[in-house]
Design a protein around this motif. Structure first.
Motif, PDB file in Angstrom:
ATOM      1  N   TRP A   1       0.820  -1.209   0.000  1.00 25.52           N
ATOM      2  CA  TRP A   1       0.000   0.000   0.000  1.00 25.52           C
ATOM      3  C   TRP A   1       0.857   1.263   0.000  1.00 25.52           C
ATOM      4  O   TRP A   1       0.476   2.279  -0.574  1.00 25.52           O
ATOM      5  N   GLY A   2       2.020   1.215   0.615  1.00 24.11           N
ATOM      6  CA  GLY A   2       2.884   2.387   0.647  1.00 24.11           C
ATOM      7  C   GLY A   2       3.262   2.882  -0.729  1.00 24.11           C
ATOM      8  O   GLY A   2       3.390   4.091  -0.959  1.00 24.11           O
ATOM      9  N   VAL A   3       3.423   1.956  -1.684  1.00 15.99           N
ATOM     10  CA  VAL A   3       3.748   2.349  -3.058  1.00 15.99           C
ATOM     11  C   VAL A   3       2.555   3.051  -3.695  1.00 15.99           C
ATOM     12  O   VAL A   3       2.696   4.080  -4.366  1.00 15.99           O
ATOM     13  N   VAL A   4       1.360   2.499  -3.485  1.00 15.97           N
ATOM     14  CA  VAL A   4       0.153   3.136  -4.009  1.00 15.97           C
ATOM     15  C   VAL A   4      -0.013   4.522  -3.393  1.00 15.97           C
ATOM     16  O   VAL A   4      -0.295   5.511  -4.088  1.00 15.97           O
ATOM     17  N   GLN A   5       0.174   4.591  -2.118  1.00 15.32           N
ATOM     18  CA  GLN A   5      -0.013   5.850  -1.394  1.00 15.32           C
ATOM     19  C   GLN A   5       0.929   6.940  -1.898  1.00 15.32           C
ATOM     20  O   GLN A   5       0.523   8.083  -2.122  1.00 15.32           O
ATOM     21  N   SER A   6       2.207   6.581  -2.111  1.00 17.71           N
ATOM     22  CA  SER A   6       3.174   7.594  -2.557  1.00 17.71           C
ATOM     23  C   SER A   6       3.001   7.947  -4.022  1.00 17.71           C
ATOM     24  O   SER A   6       3.184   9.097  -4.425  1.00 17.71           O
ATOM     25  N   SER A   7       2.632   6.942  -4.846  1.00 19.49           N
ATOM     26  CA  SER A   7       2.538   7.170  -6.288  1.00 19.49           C
ATOM     27  C   SER A   7       1.259   7.894  -6.693  1.00 19.49           C
ATOM     28  O   SER A   7       1.238   8.584  -7.713  1.00 19.49           O
ATOM     29  N   TRP A   8       0.188   7.750  -5.914  1.00 17.96           N
ATOM     30  CA  TRP A   8      -1.119   8.264  -6.307  1.00 17.96           C
ATOM     31  C   TRP A   8      -1.529   9.519  -5.563  1.00 17.96           C
ATOM     32  O   TRP A   8      -2.663   9.980  -5.714  1.00 17.96           O
ATOM     33  N   THR A   9      -0.635  10.088  -4.776  1.00 16.94           N
ATOM     34  CA  THR A   9      -0.937  11.342  -4.094  1.00 16.94           C
ATOM     35  C   THR A   9       0.088  12.384  -4.504  1.00 16.94           C
ATOM     36  O   THR A   9       1.149  12.059  -5.015  1.00 16.94           O
ATOM     37  N   GLY A  10      -0.242  13.646  -4.288  1.00 15.00           N
ATOM     38  CA  GLY A  10       0.606  14.708  -4.791  1.00 15.00           C
ATOM     39  C   GLY A  10       0.320  14.963  -6.254  1.00 15.00           C
ATOM     40  O   GLY A  10      -0.641  14.433  -6.826  1.00 15.00           O
TER      41      GLY A  10
END
Length: 545
Positions: free
Chosen positions: A213-222
């Protein structure tokens, strides 16, 4: 220290392959220096359209010039890639109402949300929710998860990967363990839009997604980038995103559905989409910024057939600023893909030192790979050098920083005749070609070679396997797991002086020899007859003759 590995250079002619003098040395000093520089904090994670891009472009041009390349785009080193940046704000919770209990999911913690539509305000209100299994419509395989259901204006909930991904073997309606493009999140959203869905939400599950989930969280926000095209992508779904698996279970429970039973049903041919009887609501604002990024293109013109091209590619971009870890918020992208870009420079140096080949050699460093292969997609759709006249090539997305390997992995094996050409080159290093260890992760569809493959150009994507000469398979598996778990798309992907470059140099020697063989020869390797890209290649080559 300068490490030079040489191998017999195979030159293809119209009749037979002949041996020539050894290939020039590949500079490990170059690999170290370029990787160290591009992944330094000074470059701020190399996000497109940021000051980090400006520094990256300037540095790459300096290195390409020093290597001996010529500007590749009509006297320019650059190809403009029109992008639009969308930055979400005022994101409401994603709520589901009408079930046994209301479900409210918080942004970043429980879900991420975005849009392809270039609009300042996105709102999905009281949208009926339908579980569409794996969200696949594949008539050639007799599979349609949307059969008998109208999802226009509705919210679809989708599983990641293919229905047969748990199969340990490489057989089944979608190739078993090996992911097809139908399993990729990009396809899921594309098909949902074709079906008219207002919102498309993927359930995150670490194993079939291939990352936590950390990858999704960093890639899909900002800030989120996409290609800036006429129409502002208004033909796409209003909202796209992911939800945590526990959140999905809560949603299904609220709807009175058995989560495990529906997941099992979705893996069977003939699955019918299931309305959940609840309604979805989500809203957010988007700041819009239109700005061009740049691909960098260098060329070594051919001596006899300069209008035929062999291509090397690697993406220069990374994520820029991201979720901080221990106060560090720069995703430096040392392995991904400062190292691959360094390989591009080292190969350019070696080919220039060897002198012109008969065909032209193109060195393409593309932007916005991390945003969905946007730079390579734009080049493939707007090629500086015609794709029908591009013989084939090699893509690099990270290099081996652990040590020499006994094996070599072809990602997406069984697709093109480049595999036949590379086999003797690998064997000359006393190495063996082995099956992809994690075919379920769909790496073939996750890097820039795919943009060219879709439009017919045979591209090799290969790398060291996990059986290392020091430490064996245990060391290889440990290194791979450590990178995916602790470094991939995180600030911890940083350069280290302790990296072992011997394996990278061997792999790059394979890429050099293959590229030189193609560039000195006159053959046109094609896709295998059963490959999904064969028809488009045959058509483009027929038109070019």
């Amino acid at each position: 220290m300068r490490l030079a590995l040489t191998a017999a250079l195979l030159l293809a002619s119209t009749s037979a392959a002949a041996q020539t003098s050894p290939a020039p040395a590949l500079s490990v000093d170059t690999l170290k220096e370029v990787t160290r520089t591009l992944s330094s904090d000074e470059f701020e994670g190399r996000a497109p359209t940021t000051p980090g891009e400006e520094k990256t472009l300037k540095y790459l041009v300096e290195r390409f010039q020093k290597a001996g390349l010529k500007p590749g785009n009509k006297g320019s080193w650059f190809q403009d890639v029109p992008l639009v940046e969308l930055t979400a704000s005022n994101v409401s919770p994603l709520t589901f109402t009408g079930g046994k209990t209301p479900v409210s999911l918080d942004y970043r913690k429980d879900m991420v949300i975005a849009t392809y539509q270039v609009t300042p305000r996105t709102e999905v209100k009281d949208s009926d929710v339908v579980f569409v299994g794996y969200g696949i419509n594949a008539p050639e395989r007799g599979w349609n998860d949307y059969a008998g259901v109208d999802v226009k204006g509705k919210t679809v909930v989708i599983l990641i990967n293919d229905p047969d991904w748990p199969n340990p073997k490489l057989d089944g309606p979608f190739g078993g363990r090996a992911m097809t493009y139908y399993g990729r999140w990009t396809y899921k959203y594309e098909e949902a839009a074709r079906q008219g869905a207002a919102a498309a939400i993927i359930i995150h599950d670490t194993e079939p997604a291939a990352y936590g989930w950390g990858v999704v969280q960093s890639s899909w926000t900002g800030p989120q980038l996409e290609q800036d095209t006429p129409g502002d992508h208004m033909d796409q779904s209003k909202a796209i995103g992911w939800i945590q698996q526990d959140a999905a279970k809560a949603l299904f429970a609220s709807a009175g559905k058995d989560y495990a039973a529906l997941i099992a049903a979705a893996r069977q041919k003939g699955f019918k989409a299931v309305p959940l009887g609840v309604k979805a609501n989500i809203s957010f604002d988007s700041a819009i910024k239109r700005q061009a990024s740049k691909n960098v293109i260098g060329v070594l013109p051919g001596s006899e057939r300069p209008d035929e091209y062999v291509l090397y590619s690697a993406h220069w971009d990374h994520l820029g600023r991201c979720d901080p870890v221990d106060g560090d918020d720069i995703c430096n992208g040392a392995l991904d893909n400062a190292s691959g870009t360094a390989g591009l420079v080292a190969l350019a140096e070696a080919h220039a030192k060897a002198g012109p080949a008969k065909r032209s050699l193109v060195f393409l460093s593309v932007t916005a790979e991390e945003s969905g292969l946007l730079g390579s997609k734009f080049y493939a759709e707007n090629p500086v050098f015609p794709l029908a006249k591009t013989v084939g090539g090699v893509n690099m997305d990270g290099v081996n920083n652990v040590g020499r390997a006994k094996d070599f992995v072809l990602i997406g094996v069984g697709k093109s005749e480049l595999e036949d050409l590379v086999k003797p080159i690998v064997a000359a290093q006393d190495r063996v070609i082995v099956p992809e260890p994690t075919p379920e992760k769909g790496y073939y569809y996750r890097s820039d070679h795919f943009s060219f493959a879709k439009l017919g150009v045979p591209m090799l994507y290969g790398e060291s396997g996990e059986d290392y000469r020091v430490g064996g398979r245990e060391a290889g598996a440990k290194a791979a797991d450590d990178y995916v778990t602790h470094r991939y798309h995180k600030p911890q992907d940083e350069y280290s002086e302790s990296w072992n470059w011997e394996g990278a140099a061997e792999d790059l020697q394979i890429f050099y020899t293959l590229g030189r063989q193609l560039a000195e020869g006159s053959s046109w390797p094609n896709w295998y007859a059963n490959a999904e890209f064969r028809a488009v290649r045959d058509k483009s080559r027929a038109a070019a003759k």
